[in-house]
Design an enzyme around this catalytic site. Structure first.
Site, PDB file in Angstrom:
ATOM      1  CB  ILE A  10      -0.967  -0.035   1.206  1.00 19.38           C
ATOM      2  CG1 ILE A  10      -2.162   0.892   0.981  1.00 19.38           C
ATOM      3  CG2 ILE A  10      -0.249   0.280   2.518  1.00 19.38           C
ATOM      4  CD1 ILE A  10      -3.289   0.695   1.987  1.00 19.38           C
ATOM      5  CG  ASN A  23      -1.113   1.312  18.197  1.00 22.30           C
ATOM      6  OD1 ASN A  23      -1.127   2.361  18.829  1.00 22.30           O
ATOM      7  ND2 ASN A  23      -0.028   0.848  17.611  1.00 22.30           N
ATOM      8  CB  VAL A  32      -0.283  -2.080   7.003  1.00 15.87           C
ATOM      9  CG1 VAL A  32      -1.385  -1.679   7.959  1.00 15.87           C
ATOM     10  CG2 VAL A  32      -0.327  -1.216   5.745  1.00 15.87           C
ATOM     11  CG  ASP A  33       0.936   1.629  12.682  1.00 18.11           C
ATOM     12  OD1 ASP A  33       0.615   1.519  13.871  1.00 18.11           O
ATOM     13  OD2 ASP A  33       1.192   2.736  12.148  1.00 18.11           O
ATOM     14  CB  SER A 122      -9.114  -6.011  12.223  1.00 16.90           C
ATOM     15  OG  SER A 122      -9.250  -4.897  13.072  1.00 16.90           O
TER      16      SER A 122
HETATM   17  N1  APR Z   1       0.691  -3.088   2.286  1.00 13.76           N
HETATM   18  C1  APR Z   1      -0.568  -3.612   2.329  1.00 13.76           C
HETATM   19  N2  APR Z   1      -1.005  -4.430   3.298  1.00 13.76           N
HETATM   20  C2  APR Z   1      -0.107  -4.759   4.269  1.00 13.76           C
HETATM   21  C3  APR Z   1       1.220  -4.255   4.300  1.00 13.76           C
HETATM   22  C4  APR Z   1       1.601  -3.392   3.247  1.00 13.76           C
HETATM   23  N3  APR Z   1       2.831  -2.858   3.187  1.00 13.76           N
HETATM   24  N4  APR Z   1       1.842  -4.767   5.405  1.00 13.76           N
HETATM   25  C5  APR Z   1       0.943  -5.568   6.014  1.00 13.76           C
HETATM   26  N5  APR Z   1      -0.222  -5.579   5.343  1.00 13.76           N
HETATM   27  C6  APR Z   1      -1.452  -6.320   5.620  1.00 13.76           C
HETATM   28  C7  APR Z   1      -1.332  -7.542   6.492  1.00 13.76           C
HETATM   29  O1  APR Z   1      -0.839  -8.655   5.731  1.00 13.76           O
HETATM   30  C8  APR Z   1      -2.779  -7.723   6.918  1.00 13.76           C
HETATM   31  O2  APR Z   1      -3.515  -8.429   5.915  1.00 13.76           O
HETATM   32  O3  APR Z   1      -2.320  -5.471   6.360  1.00 13.76           O
HETATM   33  C9  APR Z   1      -3.316  -6.271   6.997  1.00 13.76           C
HETATM   34  C10 APR Z   1      -3.514  -5.764   8.410  1.00 13.76           C
HETATM   35  O4  APR Z   1      -2.526  -6.350   9.263  1.00 13.76           O
HETATM   36  P1  APR Z   1      -1.782  -5.498  10.432  1.00 13.76           P
HETATM   37  O5  APR Z   1      -0.873  -4.532   9.800  1.00 13.76           O
HETATM   38  O6  APR Z   1      -1.224  -6.498  11.382  1.00 13.76           O
HETATM   39  O7  APR Z   1      -2.974  -4.660  11.097  1.00 13.76           O
HETATM   40  P2  APR Z   1      -4.084  -5.128  12.153  1.00 13.76           P
HETATM   41  O8  APR Z   1      -4.392  -6.578  12.056  1.00 13.76           O
HETATM   42  O9  APR Z   1      -5.200  -4.136  11.977  1.00 13.76           O
HETATM   43  O10 APR Z   1      -3.373  -4.901  13.557  1.00 13.76           O
HETATM   44  C11 APR Z   1      -3.095  -3.584  13.942  1.00 13.76           C
HETATM   45  O11 APR Z   1      -0.799  -4.064  14.367  1.00 13.76           O
HETATM   46  O12 APR Z   1       1.016  -3.027  13.434  1.00 13.76           O
HETATM   47  C12 APR Z   1       0.194  -3.062  14.533  1.00 13.76           C
HETATM   48  O13 APR Z   1       0.219  -0.781  15.305  1.00 13.76           O
HETATM   49  C13 APR Z   1      -0.580  -1.776  14.705  1.00 13.76           C
HETATM   50  O14 APR Z   1      -1.283  -2.371  16.902  1.00 13.76           O
HETATM   51  C14 APR Z   1      -1.710  -2.258  15.557  1.00 13.76           C
HETATM   52  C15 APR Z   1      -2.004  -3.637  14.976  1.00 13.76           C
END
Ligand code: APR
Length: 174
Positions: A10, A23, A32-33, A122
């Site tokens: 992304i 978060n 992704v954060d 999520s």
């Molecule tokens: N581009 C697109 N999608 C991505 C990328 C990227 N660069 N990196 C990860 N993802 C995808 C993951 O594979 C997953 O399908 O984003 C989706 C959401 O995963 P997470 O990033 O783990 O987010 P989430 O499940 O909402 O958890 C949020 O994770 O990173 C921490 O600070 C954040 O505490 C919060 C939690």
């Protein structure tokens, strides 16, 4: 109104806004954060720190959204939203997840954005089963697009397997 499922990182997308699965501290994390903060540069963290806390340590409650510039990203804006942690599906998770998409689209409308890319909110660390998240996401987006009008929405998956789940949900929704 158009919803497109893609598989990509992304952080490289040329859209008006990319959505961060953050978060509630908005101070970065993994997944992704972490990728968005790395790509946007340190000014993104500064901008997030400047967002008022609604209570100690919380800048964005679950289900809400906040907008910042995109800084070093291709995208002009980052819309940060906090998805629910999955606890089995009977603790309000579906409505909280729907709220993430609704509140993000509300900010997109207020900022007159023409294109926006969402990750699978999520569906990573927060453990929401993608097969259950996808229909909730699509229903909420369709509802928002009725009032938001002509916005190009990308659901940006990080794997073909995830894209297949979202595509199946999009096809099932007709
Ligand atoms: N581009 C697109 N999608 C991505 C990328 C990227 N660069 N990196 C990860 N993802 C995808 C993951 O594979 C997953 O399908 O984003 C989706 C959401 O995963 P997470 O990033 O783990 O987010 P989430 O499940 O909402 O958890 C949020 O994770 O990173 C921490 O600070 C954040 O505490 C919060 C939690």
């Amino acid at each position: 109104m158009s919803i497109q499922i893609i598989t990509a990182d992304i952080t490289g997308l040329r859209v008006d806004a990319i959505v961060n699965a953050a978060n509630s501290t908005l101070l970065g994390g993994g997944g992704v954060d972490g990728a968005i903060h790395r790509a946007a540069g340190p000014r993104l963290l500064e901008a997030c720190r400047a967002i008022a806390e609604v209570r100690p340590g919380v800048r964005c409650p679950t289900g809400e959204a906040r907008i910042t510039p995109g800084f070093d990203l291709e995208a002009c804006y980052v819309i940060h939203t906090v998805g629910p942690v999955w606890h089995g599906g009977h603790h309000g998770e579906p409505s909280q997840l729907a709220s993430c998409y609704r509140e993000t689209m509300r900010l997109a409308r207020e900022h007159e954005l023409a294109s926006i890319a969402f990750p699978a909110i999520s569906c990573g660390v927060y453990g929401y089963p993608p097969e259950q998240a996808a229909p909730v996401a699509l229903a909420s987006l369709r509802e928002s697009l009725v009032t938001t009008g002509n916005v190009r929405v990308l659901l940006c998956c990080f794997s073909d397997a995830m894209a297949a789940v979202y595509q199946a949900a999009l096809s099932a929704a007709g």
